[in-house]
Write a protein that holds these residues in place. Structure first.
Motif, short mmCIF file in Angstrom:
data_model
loop_
_atom_site.label_atom_id
_atom_site.label_comp_id
_atom_site.label_asym_id
_atom_site.label_seq_id
_atom_site.Cartn_x
_atom_site.Cartn_y
_atom_site.Cartn_z
N UNK A 59 32.76 -1.82 -26.40
CA UNK A 59 32.64 -3.27 -26.46
C UNK A 59 34.01 -3.90 -26.45
N UNK A 60 34.20 -4.90 -25.58
CA UNK A 60 35.49 -5.58 -25.49
C UNK A 60 35.27 -7.09 -25.55
N UNK A 61 35.79 -7.72 -26.61
CA UNK A 61 35.66 -9.16 -26.78
C UNK A 61 36.80 -9.91 -26.11
N UNK A 63 22.07 -7.01 -29.87
CA UNK A 63 23.50 -7.28 -30.01
C UNK A 63 23.71 -8.33 -31.10
N UNK A 64 24.92 -8.34 -31.63
CA UNK A 64 25.23 -9.32 -32.66
C UNK A 64 26.70 -9.69 -32.66
N UNK A 102 26.80 -3.68 -31.33
CA UNK A 102 25.59 -3.17 -30.69
C UNK A 102 24.76 -2.40 -31.71
N UNK A 103 23.45 -2.57 -31.60
CA UNK A 103 22.56 -1.82 -32.49
C UNK A 103 22.29 -0.44 -31.88
N UNK A 104 21.49 0.34 -32.59
CA UNK A 104 21.21 1.69 -32.09
C UNK A 104 19.88 1.79 -31.37
N UNK A 133 25.90 -0.47 -35.36
CA UNK A 133 26.78 0.64 -35.68
C UNK A 133 27.92 0.82 -34.69
N UNK A 134 28.04 -0.07 -33.72
CA UNK A 134 29.16 -0.02 -32.78
C UNK A 134 29.79 -1.40 -32.73
#
Length: 120
Positions: free
Chosen positions: A4-6, A34-35, A98-100, A108-109
């Motif tokens: 993930x890259x913001x 996603x969150x 990101x969720x699992x 968890x990511x």
């Protein structure tokens, strides 16, 4: 494993707007919720908003509800956070997560974060 890259953070005056983006890779984007989370100086990481795998269902922290909008483009594997009417207390490092799984909101990511600074 997802990467993930913001992007999109910066300095803005109170009352202004910013749009954050989060580019995902490594897993099929539509397979997980996603969150967005944030961490202010000297404080723990707090939940901001989440969105289900399809983009239909969203949920916000009371502190941002009505001002922030979370969305996603599964074709582009990208998550967004539109932030309006920003306040100095919104100053923080913002992280996408990101969720699992599709039916899970266990995040968890996390990305590396992007700084948002709101001046008064």
């Amino acid at each position: 494993q997802v990467q993930l890259v913001e992007s999109g953070g910066g300095l803005v005056q109170a009352g202004g707007s910013l749009r954050l983006s989060c580019a995902a890779s490594g897993r099929t984007f539509s397979n997980y919720a996603m969150g967005w989370f944030r961490q202010a100086p000297g404080k723990g990481r707090e939940f901001v908003a989440r969105i289900n795998w399809s983009g239909i269902s969203t949920y916000y922290a009371p502190s941002v509800k009505g001002r922030f909008t979370i969305s996603r483009d599964n074709a582009k594997s990208t998550l967004y956070l539109q932030m309006n009417t920003l306040k100095p207390e919104d100053t923080a490092v913002y992280y996408c997560a990101a969720s699992d799984g599709r039916t899970s909101y266990a995040f968890n990511s996390f990305g590396q974060g992007t700084q948002v600074t709101v001046s008064s």
